[in-house]
Design a protein around this motif. Structure first.
Motif, mmCIF file in Angstrom:
data_model
loop_
_atom_site.group_PDB
_atom_site.id
_atom_site.type_symbol
_atom_site.label_atom_id
_atom_site.label_comp_id
_atom_site.label_asym_id
_atom_site.label_seq_id
_atom_site.Cartn_x
_atom_site.Cartn_y
_atom_site.Cartn_z
ATOM 1 N N ASN A 1 17.181 21.151 14.759
ATOM 2 C CA ASN A 1 18.175 21.933 14.596
ATOM 3 C C ASN A 1 18.794 22.241 15.867
ATOM 4 O O ASN A 1 19.815 23.205 16.078
ATOM 5 C CB ASN A 1 17.719 23.393 13.858
ATOM 6 N N LYS A 2 18.568 21.630 17.045
ATOM 7 C CA LYS A 2 19.258 21.858 18.204
ATOM 8 C C LYS A 2 19.372 23.255 18.685
ATOM 9 O O LYS A 2 20.176 23.588 19.314
ATOM 10 C CB LYS A 2 20.671 21.255 18.005
ATOM 11 N N LEU A 3 18.065 23.888 18.740
ATOM 12 C CA LEU A 3 17.889 25.351 18.875
ATOM 13 C C LEU A 3 17.367 25.325 20.301
ATOM 14 O O LEU A 3 16.382 24.589 20.577
ATOM 15 C CB LEU A 3 16.993 25.984 18.103
ATOM 16 N N VAL A 4 18.032 26.139 21.227
ATOM 17 C CA VAL A 4 17.352 26.229 22.780
ATOM 18 C C VAL A 4 16.517 27.464 22.584
ATOM 19 O O VAL A 4 16.986 28.569 22.279
ATOM 20 C CB VAL A 4 18.664 26.284 23.545
ATOM 21 N N VAL A 5 15.209 27.243 23.027
ATOM 22 C CA VAL A 5 14.361 28.209 23.312
ATOM 23 C C VAL A 5 13.481 28.398 24.225
ATOM 24 O O VAL A 5 13.571 27.406 25.156
ATOM 25 C CB VAL A 5 13.444 28.075 21.825
ATOM 26 N N GLU B 1 9.836 22.651 13.311
ATOM 27 C CA GLU B 1 10.327 22.317 14.844
ATOM 28 C C GLU B 1 9.104 22.241 15.668
ATOM 29 O O GLU B 1 9.406 21.081 16.346
ATOM 30 C CB GLU B 1 11.202 23.477 15.294
ATOM 31 N N LEU B 2 8.367 23.210 15.569
ATOM 32 C CA LEU B 2 6.978 22.979 16.465
ATOM 33 C C LEU B 2 6.101 21.538 16.047
ATOM 34 O O LEU B 2 5.745 21.013 16.923
ATOM 35 C CB LEU B 2 6.252 24.178 16.519
#
Length: 90
Positions: free
Chosen positions: A48-52, A3-4
């Motif tokens: 992955n549509k992760l909210v961080v 992701e990063l």
């Protein structure tokens, strides 16, 4: 890490480490990229549509204040490891 790398369009060893629960420690390649991610609040990672929320870690100033310089003598190393890079990695 994927992701990063996707977010920053680069390949970097982020050294992601699980701290506790759903908190992770990440090493950024430089202060500028870290600054971009901490100013935005919540970020949605595309893969992955992760909210961080990426934030600066909170350090206890008393813990850091008691750290002192220490010298360590390392002996008996073979000649092949006599380089500053190798010693620093140890």
């Amino acid at each position: 890490e994927a992701e990063l790398n996707h977010l920053y369009h680069c390949t970097w060893d982020w050294q992601v480490t699980l701290l506790a629960g759903n908190q992770f420690s990440v090493v950024f390649p430089d202060a500028i990229s870290h600054g971009y991610s901490t100013r935005s609040g919540d970020i949605t990672l595309a893969l992955n549509k992760l909210v961080v929320d990426i934030s600066v870690p909170v350090r206890d100033p008393l813990v850091v204040a008691v750290l002192n310089t220490a010298w360590i003598l390392i002996g008996g190393l073979p000649n092949i490891v006599h380089s500053e890079r190798v010693i620093r990695n140890m």
